[in-house]
Design a protein around this motif. Structure first.
Motif, short mmCIF file in Angstrom:
data_model
loop_
_atom_site.label_atom_id
_atom_site.label_comp_id
_atom_site.label_asym_id
_atom_site.label_seq_id
_atom_site.Cartn_x
_atom_site.Cartn_y
_atom_site.Cartn_z
N MET A 40 0.20 43.95 61.30
CA MET A 40 1.23 44.90 60.90
C MET A 40 2.03 45.35 62.13
O MET A 40 1.47 45.48 63.22
CB MET A 40 0.62 46.12 60.21
N GLU A 41 3.31 45.61 61.95
CA GLU A 41 4.14 46.02 63.08
C GLU A 41 3.65 47.31 63.71
O GLU A 41 3.71 47.48 64.93
CB GLU A 41 5.60 46.17 62.63
N SER A 42 3.15 48.24 62.90
CA SER A 42 2.64 49.51 63.42
C SER A 42 1.24 49.36 63.99
O SER A 42 0.76 50.23 64.72
CB SER A 42 2.62 50.56 62.32
N GLY A 43 0.53 48.26 63.61
CA GLY A 43 -0.87 48.09 63.97
C GLY A 43 -1.83 48.73 62.98
O GLY A 43 -3.04 48.69 63.17
N TRP A 44 -1.29 49.30 61.86
CA TRP A 44 -2.12 50.00 60.89
C TRP A 44 -1.67 49.64 59.48
O TRP A 44 -0.49 49.42 59.23
CB TRP A 44 -2.01 51.52 61.08
N ARG A 45 -2.65 49.62 58.54
CA ARG A 45 -2.40 49.24 57.14
C ARG A 45 -2.85 50.38 56.22
O ARG A 45 -3.92 50.95 56.39
CB ARG A 45 -3.19 47.98 56.80
N VAL A 46 -2.00 50.70 55.24
CA VAL A 46 -2.34 51.72 54.25
C VAL A 46 -2.93 51.02 53.03
O VAL A 46 -2.35 50.08 52.49
CB VAL A 46 -1.09 52.53 53.84
N GLU A 47 -4.10 51.51 52.59
CA GLU A 47 -4.77 50.97 51.41
C GLU A 47 -4.58 51.91 50.22
O GLU A 47 -4.39 53.12 50.43
CB GLU A 47 -6.26 50.78 51.69
N ASP A 54 4.05 52.06 59.01
CA ASP A 54 5.44 52.44 59.26
C ASP A 54 6.31 52.23 58.03
O ASP A 54 7.21 53.02 57.74
CB ASP A 54 6.00 51.64 60.43
N GLN A 55 6.05 51.15 57.27
CA GLN A 55 6.83 50.91 56.06
C GLN A 55 6.49 51.97 55.01
O GLN A 55 7.38 52.44 54.28
CB GLN A 55 6.54 49.51 55.51
N ARG A 317 11.06 49.30 69.00
CA ARG A 317 10.07 49.76 69.96
C ARG A 317 8.86 50.34 69.23
O ARG A 317 8.99 51.23 68.39
CB ARG A 317 10.68 50.80 70.89
N VAL A 318 7.66 49.84 69.57
CA VAL A 318 6.42 50.30 68.97
C VAL A 318 5.38 50.49 70.06
O VAL A 318 5.54 50.01 71.19
CB VAL A 318 5.87 49.30 67.92
N ARG A 319 4.29 51.17 69.72
CA ARG A 319 3.15 51.29 70.63
C ARG A 319 2.14 50.21 70.26
O ARG A 319 1.83 50.03 69.09
CB ARG A 319 2.51 52.67 70.52
N VAL A 320 1.60 49.53 71.27
CA VAL A 320 0.62 48.47 71.06
C VAL A 320 -0.59 48.71 71.96
O VAL A 320 -0.52 49.46 72.94
CB VAL A 320 1.22 47.07 71.36
N VAL A 321 -1.70 48.06 71.61
CA VAL A 321 -2.94 48.20 72.37
C VAL A 321 -3.13 46.95 73.22
O VAL A 321 -3.21 45.83 72.71
CB VAL A 321 -4.15 48.39 71.44
#
Length: 358
Positions: A40-47, A54-55, A317-321
């Motif tokens: 995912m672009e944000s690095g996180w998924r909503v279930e 982000d979407q 621009r996003v934050r990544v690990v």
């Protein structure tokens, strides 16, 4: 797959209330579980929708994670019912993004004084080397942070600080250095002492905490920098991962160089494409195939708006690990990659430069 939950499953009373054992996003008295997901672009998924966080936020007309600030929640602010109280009593607007974290080197302890509105004993923060606890990190918009300021009595009961003590690690492995936090700003919010020792909230219930007396500690032992004024989402992190024309020695390095304190080579999970226009495109994902540099910026607030303009509408621009857990800004490609050639894992920086001519 985890399902949405309501406030009823996590009552706020007694303080600090209960909290989910996972990350969540909350709105309209309902929470949706959130999981780390590198694709995912944000690095996180909503279930259970399996949608990028982000979407999901955009669908609710709200700003993405990159426009939000990480704020440690170690008391009632991690409780979903408390989030609804903030909406009803203090005007909190928009979804609350609450991500769980492993916290090392400090603990939530009971404060010396009671809350005026209900007579319960609140939590405060104290240094505790070697100790580990689970807490949460709000990713708050500027407007939400102002609500938290009013809730915590910033400048009266608590101070808003950047916490340098210990280590805060999100469930995706990202380390939040100098997280924002509310720490004691008055004697009544200093840790209470019982037989010369502070009392962890995880060890003593609210009912027992009411009998602890009101002897405040002289210090909470924390290494902090007080925040003056309103912080900006661009303040953190100070790191930027670059993989194309902004790399040292590349064609746009002259834009970066005045803003850079130091640089080092590294790599980032994801896939690199050759746009055929003289610069590469990064898409998030698994693997370790995207080489580049991590740059420490002298002033992110000054540099990032200039880079946003340079990168244009095809990048976001996003934050990544990074592989070592550090969190950095980077620019990901948001347009279509159909027809572009994929650069395989393991390509080094010089090869990418040669192919894409950035």
């Amino acid at each position: 797959m985890a399902q949405p939950f309501t406030d009823e499953s996590h009552p706020a009373e007694p303080y600090p209330g209960t909290r989910p054992d996972h990350c969540f996003v909350h709105v309209d008295e309902t929470g949706w579980p959130v999981r780390p997901d590198l694709t995912m672009e944000s690095g996180w998924r909503v279930e259970p929708e399996n949608i990028d966080l982000d979407q999901w936020l955009a669908n609710h007309g709200e700003p993405p994670l990159s426009a939000r600030m990480p704020v440690l929640g170690y008391g009632s602010n991690a409780n979903p019912s408390k989030v609804t109280w903030l909406r009803e009593e203090l005007g909190l607007e928009g979804p609350a993004v609450v991500l769980r974290a492993r916290c090392e080197g400090f603990s939530a302890v009971w404060a010396a004084g009671m809350r005026a509105r209900d007579g319960q004993r609140p939590a405060t923060l104290a240094a505790e080397p070697g100790h580990v606890e689970e807490h949460s990190v709000w990713f708050a918009t500027p407007e939400q942070l102002r609500v938290l300021d009013r809730c915590e009595g910033r400048g009266l009961r608590y101070r808003l600080v950047r916490l340098h003590t210990g280590r805060v690690v999100l469930y995706n492995g990202g380390v939040i250095d100098s997280v924002l936090a509310y720490t004691a700003g008055s004697k009544k919010r200093m840790p209470v002492l019982v037989n010369g020792r502070m009392v962890r909230c995880e060890d003593v219930s609210q009912r027992r905490a009411l009998t602890l007396g009101e002897r405040p500690a002289m210090t909470d032992g924390l290494d902090v920098t007080e925040v003056l004024g309103e912080p900006s989402a661009d303040d953190w992190p100070e790191l930027l991962f670059v993989y194309g024309t902004l790399q040292p020695g590349a064609s746009a390095w002259h834009l970066m160089e005045p803003h850079v304190v130091e640089s080092e080579e590294t790599h980032l999970p994801g896939t690199l494409f050759d746009t055929g226009q003289g610069y590469p495109a990064l898409r998030p994902g698994a693997g370790l195939g995207v080489p580049g540099f991590v740059l420490r910026l002298r002033s992110p607030e000054a540099a990032l708006p200039l880079l946003d303009e340079y990168e244009g509408e095809d990048y976001r621009r996003v934050r990544v690990v990074l592989p070592d857990g550090r969190i950095a800004w980077t620019y990901i490609w948001t347009s279509a990659v159909k027809g572009m050639s994929e650069l395989p894992d393991g390509w080094d920086v010089n090869q990418i430069r040669s192919t894409s001519q950035p």
